[in-house]
Write an enzyme that holds these catalytic residues in place. Structure first.
Site, PDB file in Angstrom:
ATOM      1  N   GLY A   1       0.820  -1.212   0.000  1.00  0.00           N
ATOM      2  CA  GLY A   1       0.000   0.000   0.000  1.00  0.00           C
ATOM      3  C   GLY A   1       0.846   1.251   0.000  1.00  0.00           C
ATOM      4  O   GLY A   1       0.534   2.241   0.658  1.00  0.00           O
TER       5      GLY A   1
ATOM      6  N   ASP B   1      -1.350  -7.175  -6.327  1.00  0.00           N
ATOM      7  CA  ASP B   1      -2.562  -7.359  -5.538  1.00  0.00           C
ATOM      8  C   ASP B   1      -2.207  -8.326  -4.410  1.00  0.00           C
ATOM      9  O   ASP B   1      -1.950  -9.511  -4.656  1.00  0.00           O
ATOM     10  CB  ASP B   1      -3.669  -7.940  -6.426  1.00  0.00           C
TER      11      ASP B   1
ATOM     12  N   TYR C   1     -14.908  -3.254   9.680  1.00  0.00           N
ATOM     13  CA  TYR C   1     -13.517  -2.792   9.714  1.00  0.00           C
ATOM     14  C   TYR C   1     -12.844  -3.135  11.040  1.00  0.00           C
ATOM     15  O   TYR C   1     -11.701  -3.605  11.071  1.00  0.00           O
ATOM     16  CB  TYR C   1     -13.490  -1.282   9.473  1.00  0.00           C
ATOM     17  N   ALA C   2     -13.561  -2.912  12.141  1.00  0.00           N
ATOM     18  CA  ALA C   2     -12.972  -3.188  13.450  1.00  0.00           C
ATOM     19  C   ALA C   2     -12.607  -4.655  13.595  1.00  0.00           C
ATOM     20  O   ALA C   2     -11.586  -4.997  14.223  1.00  0.00           O
ATOM     21  CB  ALA C   2     -13.940  -2.766  14.561  1.00  0.00           C
TER      22      ALA C   2
ATOM     23  N   LYS D   1      -9.261  -5.340  11.802  1.00  0.00           N
ATOM     24  CA  LYS D   1      -8.089  -4.784  12.469  1.00  0.00           C
ATOM     25  C   LYS D   1      -7.818  -5.486  13.800  1.00  0.00           C
ATOM     26  O   LYS D   1      -6.657  -5.653  14.201  1.00  0.00           O
ATOM     27  CB  LYS D   1      -8.263  -3.281  12.665  1.00  0.00           C
TER      28      LYS D   1
END
Length: 251
Positions: free
Chosen positions: A13, A60, A152-153, A156
């Site tokens: 990234g 990717d 999302y949480a 992560k």
């Protein structure tokens, strides 16, 4: 004080935002930096701006074949990885009932599985060399989150769990694995996040920061560089908050 001379670090990234800032900081510290991203145009521009100690590969990170090809290209250009920064990720805004299984898998593939696939690609070389350092870019959402960020949480929190588990597996080979959990950092992803909320959400977020400001990508990059260096030689399996004190507040 941080000296990465002779080290080769791959950063996913890396085309923009936190990833580009990490690459810039590592190159400034004397490291050789391999950049990976799916955005070919921005990736090439970032690499050109950083100079001859940098190489790049369009990749990717959810595709094991692309990872293998990218790792081989970077190894030919820079040497085997002594460090890895799993920075690639994406936001997610989904309803837990309406979200499809395909959408779920797309988020987890990038934010969690990709980190494992990248680690799997570089760990044999690190183990053979007798050492290395992996830094996973997690998030404040791994420990505390807010409505509207599903799932999302979960990704992560999984990444922090992967960090601890992987640290236990590879520590005997001299490889350290740590996570960094940024809070509100001024990036395109944060702009996207605020775009999904009323204008007063940004004002409220700023108010909650003990240091009175939002973070910058360079703030995160400095901690990452420390964790890749010998200065953090007795640090592994840890999650470092880079959030301006936000997570220290009760109110």
């Amino acid at each position: 004080m941080i000296d990465l001379t002779g080290r080769t670090v791959y950063v996913t990234g890396a085309a923009r935002g936190i990833g580009a800032a990490i690459a810039r900081t590592l190159a400034s510290a004397g490291g050789r930096v391999g950049l990976l991203d799916v955005d070919a145009e921005r990736l090439a521009a970032t690499a050109d701006a950083l100079g001859p100690s940098v190489a790049y590969a369009v990749c990717d990170i959810t595709d094991p074949e692309q990872i293998a090809q990218a790792a081989a290209r970077l190894q030919r250009a820079l040497g085997p990885a002594s460090g890895l920064v799993n920075n690639a990720g994406r936001n997610a805004y989904a309803d837990p009932v309406q979200m499809t299984t395909d959408e779920w898998e797309e988020v987890f593939d990038v934010d969690l599985k990709g980190a494992w696939l990248m680690a799997r690609a570089v760990l044999p070389g690190m183990k053979a060399a007798g050492g290395g350092s992996i830094v996973n870019i997690a998030s404040l959402h791994a420990s505390q989150t807010c409505r509207g960020m599903f799932p999302y949480a979960a990704t992560k929190a999984g990444l922090v769990g992967l960090t601890r588990s992987l640290a236990l597996e590879v520590g005997a080979h001299g490889v350290r694995v740590n996570a960094v959990s940024p809070g509100y950092i001024e990036t395109d992803l944060l702009t996207e996040y605020f775009g999904h909320h009323p204008p007063d959400v940004r004002k409220a977020a700023l108010h909650k920061h003990i240091l009175g400001r939002l973070g910058t990508p360079s703030d995160v990059a400095a901690v990452v560089a420390f964790l890749l260096s010998d200065l953090s030689g007795f640090v592994t399996g840890a999650d470092w908050a880079v959030d301006g004190g936000l997570s220290a507040r009760f109110d």
